[in-house]
Design a protein around this motif. Structure first.
Motif, mmCIF file in Angstrom:
data_model
loop_
_atom_site.group_PDB
_atom_site.id
_atom_site.type_symbol
_atom_site.label_atom_id
_atom_site.label_comp_id
_atom_site.label_asym_id
_atom_site.label_seq_id
_atom_site.Cartn_x
_atom_site.Cartn_y
_atom_site.Cartn_z
ATOM 1 N N HIS A 139 94.050 25.134 68.921
ATOM 2 C CA HIS A 139 94.722 26.300 68.329
ATOM 3 C C HIS A 139 96.136 25.990 67.854
ATOM 4 O O HIS A 139 96.697 26.758 67.095
ATOM 5 C CB HIS A 139 94.741 27.508 69.279
ATOM 6 N N LYS A 140 96.715 24.882 68.323
ATOM 7 C CA LYS A 140 97.990 24.410 67.776
ATOM 8 C C LYS A 140 97.758 23.174 66.912
ATOM 9 O O LYS A 140 98.156 23.123 65.754
ATOM 10 C CB LYS A 140 99.001 24.071 68.877
ATOM 11 N N ASP A 141 97.093 22.191 67.492
ATOM 12 C CA ASP A 141 96.850 20.938 66.779
ATOM 13 C C ASP A 141 95.626 21.048 65.874
ATOM 14 O O ASP A 141 94.849 21.996 65.967
ATOM 15 C CB ASP A 141 96.680 19.793 67.778
ATOM 16 N N VAL A 142 95.460 20.045 65.009
ATOM 17 C CA VAL A 142 94.387 20.052 64.004
ATOM 18 C C VAL A 142 93.550 18.790 64.147
ATOM 19 O O VAL A 142 94.096 17.681 64.264
ATOM 20 C CB VAL A 142 94.978 20.126 62.579
ATOM 21 N N ALA A 143 92.230 18.960 64.159
ATOM 22 C CA ALA A 143 91.312 17.824 64.215
ATOM 23 C C ALA A 143 91.124 17.255 62.806
ATOM 24 O O ALA A 143 90.621 17.928 61.916
ATOM 25 C CB ALA A 143 89.969 18.256 64.788
ATOM 26 N N LEU A 144 91.536 16.018 62.645
ATOM 27 C CA LEU A 144 91.414 15.329 61.354
ATOM 28 C C LEU A 144 90.077 14.589 61.339
ATOM 29 O O LEU A 144 89.780 13.836 62.268
ATOM 30 C CB LEU A 144 92.569 14.340 61.219
#
Length: 417
Positions: A230-235
């Protein structure tokens, strides 16, 4: 003729004229009323739900034909909330702005990508795409988010140690904080950085306030190693360029139940190879396929397989997932605590099989128990999501770059002090 008789005849003539006029007026008014009623009915019919539906159906057909011609906007139930995604995506395209800090020598570790090929190409493509896109702004006052353009992948290419990587990241960030006012307004909550190689995760872990506050776009988004959902992004980890064209919608050609070949560099891979390498229905190799066996033998196996097994390696992620999607093979995720790319946008259960690592012992039976109709649906849907797992230069609508940007767009709301 007497005066009284003349007067009587005149009265009759006047009465006749008035009667004729009354009849003519009545006929005219009746005609006009009927005509008005007909017009009103026609107008009402055209504005009725059925008529609107028919009209919209006609327009939708035209739009659909136009959409087919440019391959643009097929938004299906593969998305958690299709209409919300479509509206938000349009708002992102129109409004989203990112400021890239200009500091740092591109010939060292900043600004430009190391390369656009290999297992970690996603990092390089993002660095290049953000500069090519309309999302970039030169005015920081317009920016929703701020990109920290430091590349740990470039550091690795120059042989930099983890300790020195951490120092370089710390010094670069300290310089930005001292020079610009933007970090301190949110303590970095509206800042992000991108790293695909796990060295980037290790190097930045030595800068706690960066990891805690800024948005991390990483290829190894595991819940149990500091990734904050919810904060970080899965690349997505995408090995480009692909060696062969895309597959999909070709279920009749897929006769092998399951396939995996690779290094045994994790516990789950060791178990997978030990349990299934001699099976007659699962094509499992405990090492990579040697090029000496033939040209592109590994890639061609994807075309023949229904389900491609994707166990985690040294990290939860694997480029094999996007290989599977590209070649039209249904990916089987065998990796615990993996926050799958775009998981908050697309429903992975519609085009993949997501298992726990402990399911490896029942793997064959689980795959055989999937009804053929369900496999056909999965195979069809894999082809639909391929556009989201492809990098392009310059970027194109709905590709991997735009999906990452959409995830960032969803995280843009912060209070600035």
């Amino acid at each position: 003729m007497s005066a009284s008789k003349f007067q009587q005849q005149s009265m009759l003539t006047l009465r006749g004229s008035l009667l004729s006029l009354a009849i003519l007026t009545f006929v005219s008014l009746t005609y006009l009323s009927l005509n008005s009623l007909h017009s009103s009915f026609s107008s009402s019919a055209q504005s009725s739900p059925a008529a609107i539906s028919a009209s919209e159906s006609g327009n939708a057909k035209e739009d659909e034909e136009a959409g087919r011609s440019d391959g643009d906007d097929e938004i299906t139930d593969l998305y958690h909330y299709p209409e919300v995604f479509k509206l938000n995506y349009a708002a992102m395209e129109e409004n989203f702005k990112v400021y890239i800090y200009p500091d740092g020598d591109p010939k060292t570790f900043y600004q430009t990508p190391r390369k656009l090929t290999g297992k970690y190409a996603s990092e390089g493509y993002f660095f290049q795409n953000i500069r090519e896109s309309k999302f970039r702004t030169e005015d920081p006052d317009q920016a929703h988010l701020f990109f920290i353009p430091i590349s740990c992948h470039k550091m690795r290419g120059k042989g930099t140690s983890y300790e020195n990587m951490t120092i370089i990241v710390q010094n670069y960030l300290d310089g930005l904080i001292a020079k610009y006012p933007y970090w301190n307004r949110t303590l970095g909550a509206d800042h992000f950085f991108v790293t695909c190689h796990d060295v980037g995760v290790r190097a930045t872990e030595g800068v706690p306030f960066l990891v805690k506050n800024a948005i991390r776009a990483v290829c190894s988004p595991s819940y149990d190693v500091g990734f904050i959902p919810h904060k970080d992004v899965a690349l997505p980890q995408i090995l480009q360029p692909f060696a062969l064209p895309a597959g999909g919608n070709d279920a009749e050609n897929r006769t092998t139940l399951g396939f995996w070949a690779g290094h045994r560099n994790s516990r789950i891979r060791v178990i997978l190879a030990r349990v299934w390498e001699n099976d007659t229905e699962l094509d499992i190799s405990n090492n990579r396929i040697s090029r000496a066996t033939g040209h592109l033998v590994y890639q061609k196996r994807f075309y023949k397989t229904k389900f491609c097994i994707c166990p985690g390696g040294s990290q939860v992620n694997s480029a094999r997932i996007t290989d599977s999607i590209h070649y039209g093979c249904v990916p089987v995720i065998l990796s615990n605590y993996y926050d799958l790319p775009f998981n908050d946008i697309i429903d992975w259960n519609k085009f993949a099989v997501v298992l726990k690592e402990k399911d490896v012992y029942q793997l064959k039976q689980i795959l055989k128990d999937i009804p053929h109709e369900k496999f056909l649906e999965l195979n069809k849907n894999v082809a639909k999501v391929q556009k989201h797992f492809q990098w392009n230069s310059p970027p194109v609508k709905y590709d991997a770059f735009h999906m990452v940007m959409y995830d960032l767009w969803l995280r843009r709301h912060v209070i600035r002090y």
